[in-house]
Design a protein around this motif. Structure first.
Motif: not given
Length: 492
Positions: A224-249
């Motif tokens: 389901t798209p809601q499941d996809v979104a929930m997993l993305l909430s785990v995977q996404a988010g900035p990481d100082p080790r990744a210079p091009l990672s996006q900011n945002g909650d």
């Protein structure tokens, strides 16, 4: 709740049940291990499976934590199997390459690290093509993954193992990665959802090169798209080790997705005005499914980018072979390892080895121009839509289609040209189910959003999921085993 009911739950509902302690992590693990034992031998989706007793003991520790009021996160107690391209500490990560058959990394890839931290329990890995090359999941280590809807057909790739495991309820959600449609093609071929996030939304690494490599990205898959979104909430988010990672909650992806789409403008790219060959039935099925956008209040019109599509293909060939050749140079340089590479990998590397700097620079300029051309389309369209593949799932025993719609394919990946537009623009794209042909084989649509409009792409996928009449359809293999309980439209 019996095991059949448990594995039929959406991942969102499963997490709720675990945290309410209406089902234990041990019961969840037992149900999914039984499902894997029942269906994995038929499709070969999950590999490097771990010892069941150890997994049950880990599930018990997760239950003890909940009894103390301690939750690791949304995935607490979820059985998971990271894609076999993603480093996973303590579990073989072969990349489908025979020389790495015994390779056990000492560390996790960053996306795996985040899933582990959120409470996932790793039962094994999901199968992938050799080094992820080609949209057909087979390799010399584990063999081929078969389609959940017809085991005589390909599961797609390179996240084919993840997609087949999801379709057969062997995992609640799955991670994948996407360079040339690897989250989108297998999702479309398995009647599930696979999302390629915006460039930099899910940090990729560790890797030797962190600045230029922006064609491939990791991302989520779900039923389901809601499941996809929930997993993305785990995977996404900035990481100082990744210079091009996006900011945002990343918590924004955990909110309900429902919203109104009245007046939303859909641009139908189709086959780029006859540019792309299509197997008979693909385009007509996808066009017929467009009426479901109208059901949710959208308008649909033809859209055509002001861009030479052969120029786009040359851009793709240059940048992909440049990156593949750079990454696999040490393998190619070792004669013993080079002898183990599949011919398509050798071709890709040798293409890259003969590039000059000016060709790569020109390709990056052409990529930039493509981004601008899509930007002009988005001035009159809110989303762009096209098929997720140019062919239906093909015979699992062939390496790749040599001909599509009467046209010869001049490379091993030309038959997947339909996916390169979203990749080269770095835009968020989700594959959604489009329906089935007369043989009962699934096909998908790609929905492409504006730059960094990942949430909006998930929201329209959710509206689509609620509107289409075929969302709850299950692979015949499940029905043959009496698994009639539950559906993908779980309201939770």
């Amino acid at each position: 709740m019996n095991p059949t009911e448990l594995v039929a739950l959406s991942a969102t509902a499963l997490s709720t049940a675990i945290h309410a302690r209406s089902v234990s992590c041990r019961e969840v693990m037992q149900a999914y291990l039984a499902q894997i034992a029942r269906f994995n031998p038929q499709v070969n989706a999950l590999v490097s499976l771990q010892d069941p007793e150890r997994l049950l003991a880990e599930a018990d520790r997760h239950d003890e934590a909940l009894r103390r009021g301690e939750s690791m996160g949304w995935m607490h107690g979820f059985p998971q199997a990271p894609k076999d391209l993603a480093a996973t500490a303590g579990i073989p990560t072969t990349m489908g390459f025979r020389a790495l058959a015994q390779h056990v990394p000492p560390h996790d890839a960053w996306v795996v690290e985040r899933m582990r931290r959120a409470g996932a329990i790793f039962v094994g890995k999901s199968n992938t093509p050799e080094f992820g090359l080609g949209s057909h999941t087979y390799n010399g280590v584990f063999g081929a993954t078969r389609n959940a809807w017809d085991p005589a057909r390909s599961a797609g790739g390179s996240s084919g193992g993840a997609a087949a495991a999801l379709a057969l309820r062997m995992l609640p959600v799955a991670d994948g990665s996407d360079m040339m449609g690897s989250l989108r093609n297998p999702a479309g071929w398995q009647h599930i959802y696979g999302m390629r996030p915006s460039m930099g939304l899910v940090p990729h690494g560790p890797a030797d090169e962190l600045f230029f490599q922006q064609l491939g990205t990791e991302g989520p898959m779900g039923r389901t798209p809601q499941d996809v979104a929930m997993l993305l909430s785990v995977q996404a988010g900035p990481d100082p080790r990744a210079p091009l990672s996006q900011n945002g909650d990343p918590a924004r992806f955990a909110a309900p997705l429902a919203r109104d789409f009245a007046g939303t403008r859909i641009g139908w790219l189709g086959d780029y005005g006859g540019r792309l060959p299509m197997e008979a039935g693909v385009l007509s099925l996808c066009q017929a499914s467009l009426r479901h956008f109208e059901d949710i209040g959208c308008t649909v019109e033809d859209a055509r980018p002001d861009f030479d599509m052969e120029r786009l293909w040359r851009t793709w060939l240059t940048l992909r072979s440049f990156l593949v050749a750079g990454r696999l140079r040490p393998v190619y340089a070792d004669a013993r390892q080079r002898a183990l590479l599949k011919p398509e990998a050798i071709w890709e590397i040798e293409q890259g080895r003969h590039l000059d700097a000016q060709a790569v620079y020109r390709a990056t300029c052409d990529r930039s121009a493509w981004y601008g051309a899509l930007g002009r389309l988005f001035e009159r369209c809110d989303y762009l839509v096209l098929p997720s593949a140019q062919v239906f799932p093909f015979d699992v025993d062939i390496a790749w289609p040599k001909e599509v719609g009467g046209r010869a394919m001049d490379t091993y990946h030309r038959w997947m040209e339909v996916v390169i537009g979203g990749t080269l623009a770095g835009l968020p794209v989700i594959a959604v189910p489009a329906g089935f042909n007369a043989e009962g084989l699934p096909m998908g649509l790609q929905i492409m959003g504006r730059p960094r409009a990942d949430l909006e792409v998930l929201q329209i996928a959710d509206a689509w999921h609620r509107a289409v009449p075929f969302a709850d359809r299950r692979p015949p293999m499940l029905d043959a085993h009496g698994m009639h309980t539950g559906g993908s439209k779980d309201p939770a």
